[in-house]
Write an enzyme that holds these catalytic residues in place. Structure first.
Site, PDB file in Angstrom:
ATOM      1  N   GLU A   1       0.798  -0.977  -0.075  1.00 33.49           N
ATOM      2  CA  GLU A   1      -0.246  -0.021   0.037  1.00 33.49           C
ATOM      3  C   GLU A   1       0.797   1.317  -0.104  1.00 33.49           C
ATOM      4  O   GLU A   1       1.818   1.486   0.841  1.00 33.49           O
ATOM      5  CB  GLU A   1      -0.872  -0.107   1.261  1.00 33.49           C
ATOM      6  CG  GLU A   1      -1.898  -1.188   1.086  1.00 33.49           C
ATOM      7  CD  GLU A   1      -2.333  -1.599   2.734  1.00 33.49           C
ATOM      8  OE1 GLU A   1      -2.218  -0.649   3.665  1.00 33.49           O
ATOM      9  OE2 GLU A   1      -2.866  -2.783   2.795  1.00 33.49           O
TER      10      GLU A   1
ATOM     11  N   GLU B   1      -4.605  -6.615   2.555  1.00 30.37           N
ATOM     12  CA  GLU B   1      -3.094  -7.349   2.918  1.00 30.37           C
ATOM     13  C   GLU B   1      -3.222  -8.941   2.539  1.00 30.37           C
ATOM     14  O   GLU B   1      -2.159  -9.673   2.107  1.00 30.37           O
ATOM     15  CB  GLU B   1      -3.100  -7.152   4.391  1.00 30.37           C
ATOM     16  CG  GLU B   1      -2.296  -5.852   4.656  1.00 30.37           C
ATOM     17  CD  GLU B   1      -3.538  -4.950   4.909  1.00 30.37           C
ATOM     18  OE1 GLU B   1      -4.781  -4.900   4.651  1.00 30.37           O
ATOM     19  OE2 GLU B   1      -3.286  -3.896   4.964  1.00 30.37           O
TER      20      GLU B   1
ATOM     21  N   PHE C   1       2.404  -1.446   8.520  1.00 27.69           N
ATOM     22  CA  PHE C   1       2.432  -1.645  10.065  1.00 27.69           C
ATOM     23  C   PHE C   1       2.478  -3.278  10.247  1.00 27.69           C
ATOM     24  O   PHE C   1       1.347  -3.833   9.891  1.00 27.69           O
ATOM     25  CB  PHE C   1       1.295  -0.684  10.876  1.00 27.69           C
ATOM     26  CG  PHE C   1       1.531   0.614  10.885  1.00 27.69           C
ATOM     27  CD1 PHE C   1       2.252   1.118  11.940  1.00 27.69           C
ATOM     28  CD2 PHE C   1       1.252   1.423   9.851  1.00 27.69           C
ATOM     29  CE1 PHE C   1       2.336   2.431  12.102  1.00 27.69           C
ATOM     30  CE2 PHE C   1       1.253   2.790   9.960  1.00 27.69           C
ATOM     31  CZ  PHE C   1       2.006   3.285  10.896  1.00 27.69           C
TER      32      PHE C   1
ATOM     33  N   ASP D   1       1.218  -4.581  12.627  1.00 29.10           N
ATOM     34  CA  ASP D   1       0.182  -5.270  13.004  1.00 29.10           C
ATOM     35  C   ASP D   1      -0.798  -5.463  12.021  1.00 29.10           C
ATOM     36  O   ASP D   1      -1.724  -6.540  12.329  1.00 29.10           O
ATOM     37  CB  ASP D   1      -0.724  -3.943  13.702  1.00 29.10           C
ATOM     38  CG  ASP D   1       0.198  -3.117  14.763  1.00 29.10           C
ATOM     39  OD1 ASP D   1       0.085  -2.963  16.071  1.00 29.10           O
ATOM     40  OD2 ASP D   1       1.164  -2.477  14.132  1.00 29.10           O
TER      41      ASP D   1
ATOM     42  N   HIS E   1      -1.058  -0.224  16.132  1.00 28.04           N
ATOM     43  CA  HIS E   1      -0.165   0.510  15.495  1.00 28.04           C
ATOM     44  C   HIS E   1       1.272   0.307  16.004  1.00 28.04           C
ATOM     45  O   HIS E   1       2.212   0.975  15.661  1.00 28.04           O
ATOM     46  CB  HIS E   1      -0.291   1.579  14.813  1.00 28.04           C
ATOM     47  CG  HIS E   1      -1.391   1.941  13.455  1.00 28.04           C
ATOM     48  ND1 HIS E   1      -2.575   1.645  13.938  1.00 28.04           N
ATOM     49  CD2 HIS E   1      -1.183   2.292  12.366  1.00 28.04           C
ATOM     50  CE1 HIS E   1      -3.346   1.931  12.790  1.00 28.04           C
ATOM     51  NE2 HIS E   1      -2.422   2.329  11.784  1.00 28.04           N
TER      52      HIS E   1
HETATM   53  C1  LIG Z   1      -5.658  -3.385   7.519  1.00 25.60           C
HETATM   54  C2  LIG Z   1      -4.719  -2.150   7.236  1.00 25.60           C
HETATM   55  N1  LIG Z   1      -4.076  -1.726   6.250  1.00 25.60           N
HETATM   56  C3  LIG Z   1      -3.522  -0.695   6.249  1.00 25.60           C
HETATM   57  C4  LIG Z   1      -3.862   0.333   7.135  1.00 25.60           C
HETATM   58  C5  LIG Z   1      -3.147   1.888   6.947  1.00 25.60           C
HETATM   59  N2  LIG Z   1      -3.979   2.764   6.524  1.00 25.60           N
HETATM   60  C6  LIG Z   1      -4.599   3.694   7.604  1.00 25.60           C
HETATM   61  S1  LIG Z   1      -5.813   4.478   6.783  1.00 25.60           S
HETATM   62  C7  LIG Z   1      -5.654   4.033   5.347  1.00 25.60           C
HETATM   63  C8  LIG Z   1      -6.323   4.337   4.102  1.00 25.60           C
HETATM   64  C9  LIG Z   1      -7.917   4.492   4.445  1.00 25.60           C
HETATM   65  O1  LIG Z   1      -8.547   4.952   3.067  1.00 25.60           O
HETATM   66  P1  LIG Z   1     -10.127   5.007   3.565  1.00 25.60           P
HETATM   67  O2  LIG Z   1     -10.677   3.820   4.024  1.00 25.60           O
HETATM   68  O3  LIG Z   1     -10.537   5.686   2.081  1.00 25.60           O
HETATM   69  O4  LIG Z   1     -10.014   6.267   4.495  1.00 25.60           O
HETATM   70  P2  LIG Z   1      -9.898   7.490   4.639  1.00 25.60           P
HETATM   71  O5  LIG Z   1      -8.518   7.644   5.195  1.00 25.60           O
HETATM   72  O6  LIG Z   1      -9.938   8.159   3.214  1.00 25.60           O
HETATM   73  O7  LIG Z   1     -10.763   8.117   5.546  1.00 25.60           O
HETATM   74  C10 LIG Z   1      -4.518   3.087   5.333  1.00 25.60           C
HETATM   75  C11 LIG Z   1      -4.015   2.291   4.064  1.00 25.60           C
HETATM   76  C12 LIG Z   1      -4.708   0.306   8.338  1.00 25.60           C
HETATM   77  N3  LIG Z   1      -4.853   1.039   9.067  1.00 25.60           N
HETATM   78  N4  LIG Z   1      -5.509  -0.944   8.329  1.00 25.60           N
END
Ligand SMILES: Cc1ncc(C[n+]2csc(CCOP(=O)(O)OP(=O)(O)O)c2C)c(N)n1
Ligand SMILES: [Mg+2]
Lengths: 340, 342
Positions: A43, A74, A97, A99, A143
């Site tokens: 990602e 993932e 992360f 996690d 995290h």
């Molecule tokens: C399972 C997982 N993978 C990756 C992340 C890292 N991460 C945090 S927010 C995010 C993007 C989320 O995008 P979206 O669902 O569109 O929400 P927005 O931030 O736009 O509100 C990512 C990849 C995470 N928190 N959990």
């Protein structure tokens, strides 16, 4: 952690100092230049270069075909990496992360780890999963985990945790060339840490521990960022006339039992440091290895200092209690050496 | 299906005027509370008074407010890493929110959760969640439980379009549809998953996904709280009546970075784009100017609301800044329920 450390595996001639992030980036770039089948997937790995900016610049050199942004999937992309690895490619998967490894557990544990064995040695899974680890960054319980012990428990997986830029670069290159699934853990708080890394190419073999500091009175076995906690403790202990040896296993699987046992036999006193939870964790395994191999040489039971057995709390004063500190190591060492 | 695009305005007018003016004013205040609260959060980050990071909801206020306005206090929500807006809209108070963000003892979760983990049983908040799609199982399970227990509670599951990448969402939507569970999946498409435009990581049409499971699905303009509220209300009452789950796609935009530290955004989106949303599609201004036009409010009333909200933020912040950190022995508490029995 600010002064770059010299240790046995460093070229004595180099004066090139770079960050851990740059060391990792260099390892990836060199391996991608060497082998066209190496690619990166995860990602926000391309333009963003990950939230930690570790991969910055790679998509510019290798293009979006080899530095691939994925959806937040993932399980899906780790599974795709397993299939790609089995059929001739060498994926390097990025788990932002550590996690989030939990989301890909089936692909890692039931698939990647077992394919070679179950196929009677017919299929191979040459892939690397890079994941971050570590607390004290105020990122709260989902995290901040250090889950390396989970993977070290599973036969078929190799587990690497570097503590310096030098080790990170050499070990990552070895990981990419390895024919097995390798979990490669990077501490989030160490990306900006700087150290000596020679310009010329090198690799570091798995299963070779590194003695980061020599000493005769006490052995401190430490993993990842805990190596620096151990070094700091050793420096304070030296002022009290206690010379601690700091041993960094560097790879949990395969594990250099011999070096650990030899150091324990020499000093007779052992403390083990880890940032994973203490119970049922890496410290327990290392303590048994040492106890089994050096029992008659030990002056006292092995002391384990792992992370507290609690989810990592957000509140700074609470979070700071959960990981071993130089102060706690010094206290434990003084007790071990009969200095209290 | 409603949409805010031009020609329909006249038809909508009469519908929206069936709602009491006081209720629109309440939604206006709620949106402003989220905006001013988070502006202060950003300020805390910039002045290095807040540990860690926060993901600001500013720009998306109409979604949380329009949906939560249609919920009862005993209905449930689950939220995300970008959760302050959902928590406030569901009834959280600012002082305990600030305290949680600063890791202080009187915070909603004793400082143990922080920005991404606000949870509050009193307002039906099952918890914000730092794992993308991490709460979709919890939300669907709460709906399962509401149905089994025979209550008429409804659950709203908020998530960003990035969560559409997670397989667990499809597993639970399948079961929610099979078992006609009272859950509304509210997908906030703010165009970006972290630093990546969503089209680069999402195939096909979003609404086709819930529809494949036979889930009723609609899209709304997520900047228009009137539209969000009306459609959400219909879907929620439908679920309450036992007619099963629904999926509500809210098209929206976040004004700030992915998190407060994401300052240089030029490599993934343009300043012009950001400015266009702020000047043309701001949810607070859209509602405000409509209320002025319909004489639901005058400038004086709107200014008074802003003054009151700013005072609320100021008092809440002072409370949190002056609050103590948790006692150190808190660190080992609450790992298990009934800890005395351990
Ligand atoms: C399972 C997982 N993978 C990756 C992340 C890292 N991460 C945090 S927010 C995010 C993007 C989320 O995008 P979206 O669902 O569109 O929400 P927005 O931030 O736009 O509100 C990512 C990849 C995470 N928190 N959990
Ligand atoms: Mg998004």
């Amino acid at each position: 952690m600010s002064t770059p450390m010299k240790h046995s595996y460093e070229s004595s001639t180099t004066d090139r100092v770079i960050s851990m992030a740059q060391a990792i980036r260099e390892a990836l770039a060199e391996e991608m230049r060497r082998d066209p089948w190496v690619f990166i997937m995860g990602e926000d790995v391309a333009e963003a270069g990950t939230p930690f900016k570790v991969l910055k610049g790679l998509v510019e050199e290798f293009g979006p075909q080899r530095v691939i942004d994925t959806p937040i999937s993932e399980a899906g992309f780790t599974g795709i990496a397993v299939g790609a690895a089995m059929t001739g490619m060498r994926p390097v998967v990025d788990i932002m992360f550590g996690d989030f490894l939990t989301l890909a557990m089936d692909q890692i544990v039931n698939q990647a780890a077992k394919v070679h064995y179950m196929s009677g040695g017919k299929w191979k899974v040459p892939m690397v999963i890079r994941a971050t680890m570590g607390a004290t960054l105020r990122k709260a319980a989902q995290h901040s985990q250090s889950l390396h012990a989970w993977f070290a428990h599973i036969p078929g997986l190799k587990v690497v945790i570097p503590s310096t830029p030098y080790d990170a670069k050499g070990l990552l290159k070895t990981a990419i060339r390895d024919d097995n699934p390798v979990l490669f853990f990077e501490h989030k708080a160490m990306y900006s840490m700087r150290g000596y890394v020679p310009a010329e190419e090198y690799t570091i073999p798995f299963g070779v521990a590194d003695i980061k500091r020599e000493g005769r009175d006490l052995t401190i076995v430490a993993i990842g960022r805990m190596v620096h906690v151990a070094i700091e403790a050793a420096q304070r202990l030296a002022e009290l006339g206690i010379e601690a040896e700091v041993v960094d296993p560097r790879t949990l699987v395969p594990l250099d039992r011999k070096t650990l046992i030899e150091s324990a036999r020499k000093t007779g006193r052992v403390i083990i440091l880890d940032e994973g939870h203490q119970s049922y964790g890496a410290t327990a395994e290392l303590a048994s290895v040492i106890t089994e191999g050096a029992f008659y040489y030990l002056d006292a039971p092995v002391i384990r200092l792992g992370a507290m057995d609690v989810p990592v709390p957000f509140s700074p004063p609470l979070e700071d209690l959960t990981v071993p500190t130089p102060e706690r190591v010094v206290e434990a060492a003084k007790t071990l050496c009969g200095r209290v | 299906m409603m949409s805010s695009s031009g020609p329909k305005i006249r038809a909508e007018r009469s519908v929206y005027l069936t709602v009491d003016g006081e209720q629109w004013l309440h939604m206006y205040r709620q949106m402003l509370r989220i905006r001013r609260f988070e502006e202060q959060v950003n300020e805390l980050y910039v002045s290095a008074k807040m540990p860690g990071l926060a993901h600001l909801y500013i720009g998306q206020e109409a979604v949380a407010v329009g949906v939560c306005e249609a919920l009862r206090r005993d209905d449930y929500i689950t939220s995300t890493h970008r959760g302050h807006g959902h928590c406030l809209a569901k009834g959280a108070s600012m002082d305990r929110m600030f305290a949680e963000l600063l890791g202080k003892a009187p915070g909603y979760n004793r400082g143990k959760g922080g920005s991404m983990h606000i949870a509050d049983p009193d307002t039906g908040n099952l918890g914000a969640n730092a794992i993308v799609a991490g709460a979709v199982g919890i939300a669907t399970g709460a709906a399962f439980s509401a149905k089994m227990r025979g209550t008429d509670q409804v659950v709203v599951c908020f998530f960003g379009e990035g969560a559409l990448g997670q397989g667990v969402l499809y597993e639970v939507m399948n079961m929610a549809s099979l078992w006609k569970l009272p859950v509304i999946y509210v997908c906030e498409n703010n165009l970006y998953t972290e630093y990546t435009p969503y089209q680069e990581v999402l195939a096909g049409e979003i609404l086709d996904r819930p529809r494949a499971f036979g889930i009723h699905a609609e899209a709304v303009d997520g900047q228009d709280v009137r539209e969000v509220y009306f459609v959400a209300q219909r879907l929620i009452e439908r679920a309450r009546a036992g007619e099963g789950p629904a999926f509500l796609l809210c098209n929206t935009y976040r004004y700030y970075g992915h998190h407060v530290g994401d300052i240089d955004r030029s490599y993934y989106r343009s300043r012009e784009e950001e400015e266009w949303w702020k000047s043309e599609r701001d949810p607070i201004r859209l509602l405000g100017s409509w209320m002025l036009q319909e004489r639901i409010a005058d400038e004086r009333i709107l200014e008074a609301i802003d003054r009151e909200v700013r005072a609320e933020v100021e008092a809440a912040l002072a409370f949190a800044l002056n609050a103590p950190y948790p006692d150190l022995d808190e660190v080992a508490r609450h790992v298990y329920a009934n800890e005395a029995q351990l």
